[in-house]
Design a protein around this motif. Sequence first.
Motif, short mmCIF file in Angstrom:
data_model
loop_
_atom_site.label_atom_id
_atom_site.label_comp_id
_atom_site.label_asym_id
_atom_site.label_seq_id
_atom_site.Cartn_x
_atom_site.Cartn_y
_atom_site.Cartn_z
N LYS A 98 0.86 -1.17 0.00
CA LYS A 98 0.00 0.00 0.00
C LYS A 98 0.90 1.22 0.00
CE LYS A 98 -3.16 -2.34 3.07
NZ LYS A 98 -3.60 -2.42 4.45
N LYS A 99 0.48 2.28 -0.71
CA LYS A 99 1.26 3.52 -0.75
C LYS A 99 0.35 4.69 -0.40
CE LYS A 99 4.46 2.16 -4.38
NZ LYS A 99 4.94 2.44 -5.72
N HIS A 100 0.94 5.64 0.32
CA HIS A 100 0.24 6.87 0.66
C HIS A 100 1.19 8.02 0.35
CE1 HIS A 100 -1.93 9.98 2.64
NE2 HIS A 100 -1.13 10.04 3.68
N TYR B 166 6.73 9.27 -0.05
CA TYR B 166 5.48 8.57 0.15
C TYR B 166 5.70 7.49 1.21
CZ TYR B 166 7.34 5.19 -3.25
OH TYR B 166 8.12 4.29 -3.93
N GLU B 167 4.64 7.17 1.91
CA GLU B 167 4.69 6.15 2.95
C GLU B 167 4.26 4.82 2.34
OE1 GLU B 167 2.11 7.71 5.94
OE2 GLU B 167 3.63 9.09 6.68
N ARG B 168 4.97 3.77 2.72
CA ARG B 168 4.63 2.45 2.21
C ARG B 168 4.33 1.52 3.37
NH1 ARG B 168 8.99 0.51 -2.04
NH2 ARG B 168 7.48 -1.16 -2.28
N ASP C 220 9.49 6.26 1.76
CA ASP C 220 10.35 6.05 0.61
C ASP C 220 10.32 7.29 -0.27
OD1 ASP C 220 12.15 4.53 -0.79
OD2 ASP C 220 10.77 2.87 -1.14
#
Length: 148
Positions: free
Chosen positions: A43-45, A52-54, A123
């Motif tokens: 999942k990525k945000h 971005y947060e993974r 990331d």
Amino acid sequence: MMAAVEIRSALSALLKQHFPYAVYFTNNASADKGYFHIELAPKKHVVDRVIYEREIDVMMELVLPPDARGRIDRAKLYEAVDTLDAALLPVLTIGDRHITVQETSSRIVDEVLHYSFSIDFADAMPEEPVEMMGELSINGQTENMMEE
């Protein structure tokens, strides 16, 4: 940026270091020896243009072959849970990164060990090459933009 292939390689290496079983990321129903099957659910945000947060949910199944009587030794499955916890907790190393594993979950269903955990990290987006402007002309004056 951490690629999925790096994550798969690190998990394979970790499991092969602690277990004598094959590791698969695709279905392998015909295996006559014990094996791990691993599934990754990323999942990525997006935080901003660069970061971005993974979150990646890692689900493992340990399938052992039955003995001569057709039974699975559950003690080996319980030992595998302890070995996985010792190998993964508190930190999972993937390449040059060290990611804290907050929680693991395990259960045995139909004589198959189901073990799961999540890894969360930030990331960077892969940088796209930017074409540099050579010259800029404003009101008849030319500036060389390559000098800086």
